[in-house]
Write an enzyme that holds these catalytic residues in place. Structure first.
Site, PDB file in Angstrom:
ATOM      1  CD  GLU A   1      -3.119   0.829   0.102  1.00  0.00           C
ATOM      2  OE1 GLU A   1      -3.554   1.688  -0.173  1.00  0.00           O
ATOM      3  OE2 GLU A   1      -3.101  -0.381  -0.649  1.00  0.00           O
TER       4      GLU A   1
ATOM      5  CG  HIS B   1       4.441  -2.604  -7.192  1.00  0.00           C
ATOM      6  ND1 HIS B   1       4.116  -2.330  -8.515  1.00  0.00           N
ATOM      7  CD2 HIS B   1       4.853  -3.687  -7.279  1.00  0.00           C
ATOM      8  CE1 HIS B   1       4.508  -3.296  -9.501  1.00  0.00           C
ATOM      9  NE2 HIS B   1       5.123  -4.294  -8.538  1.00  0.00           N
ATOM     10  CG  HIS B   2      -1.459  -3.082  -4.651  1.00  0.00           C
ATOM     11  ND1 HIS B   2      -1.700  -1.803  -5.124  1.00  0.00           N
ATOM     12  CD2 HIS B   2      -1.594  -2.665  -3.015  1.00  0.00           C
ATOM     13  CE1 HIS B   2      -1.766  -0.782  -4.390  1.00  0.00           C
ATOM     14  NE2 HIS B   2      -1.937  -1.322  -3.082  1.00  0.00           N
TER      15      HIS B   2
ATOM     16  CG  HIS C   1      -1.135  -6.569 -13.235  1.00  0.00           C
ATOM     17  ND1 HIS C   1      -1.156  -7.854 -13.650  1.00  0.00           N
ATOM     18  CD2 HIS C   1      -0.998  -6.398 -11.850  1.00  0.00           C
ATOM     19  CE1 HIS C   1      -1.270  -8.685 -12.519  1.00  0.00           C
ATOM     20  NE2 HIS C   1      -0.886  -7.608 -11.449  1.00  0.00           N
ATOM     21  CD  GLU C   2      -1.082   1.177 -14.634  1.00  0.00           C
ATOM     22  OE1 GLU C   2      -0.272   2.083 -15.053  1.00  0.00           O
ATOM     23  OE2 GLU C   2      -2.066   1.437 -13.756  1.00  0.00           O
TER      24      GLU C   2
ATOM     25  CG  ASP D   1       7.321  -5.927 -10.978  1.00  0.00           C
ATOM     26  OD1 ASP D   1       6.117  -5.799 -10.105  1.00  0.00           O
ATOM     27  OD2 ASP D   1       7.380  -5.694 -12.167  1.00  0.00           O
TER      28      ASP D   1
END
Length: 93
Positions: A49, A53-54, A71-72, A80
């Site tokens: 949070e 970056h989940h 993902h984007e 990452d």
């Protein structure tokens, strides 16, 4: 937006005990009991949070699996790697 890392960059920067699976980096942390894993997953959630970056977090009886990808961007980025390093530093603190 962050740039995707090349295969070579991922290999060089991937923290110890993390593996690459396609467009994700993955690690499973082992615990002696379920609640320790749940507490660890909560800590990872708090880091996520703060970093916005989940990861995907899978809680099992004796382990917690963490999966990171951007993902984007459609793959693995510096974000990452940084998130994996933050998780490692907190786990070892």
């Amino acid at each position: 937006m962050a740039d995707l890392l090349s295969d070579e960059e991922i290999e060089e920067q991937l923290p110890d005990d993390w593996d690459r699976e396609d467009d994700e980096i993955v690690r499973t942390y082992e615990f002696d009991d379920y609640l320790r894993g749940v507490n660890f997953a909560q800590m990872v959630g708090e880091i996520a949070e703060a970093q916005f970056h989940h990861p995907e977090i899978i809680i099992r009886y004796a382990g917690v699996e963490i999966r990171l990808t951007s993902h984007e961007e459609g793959g693995i980025t510096e974000d990452d790697i940084e998130m994996a390093e933050l998780i490692e530093s907190e786990r070892n603190a």
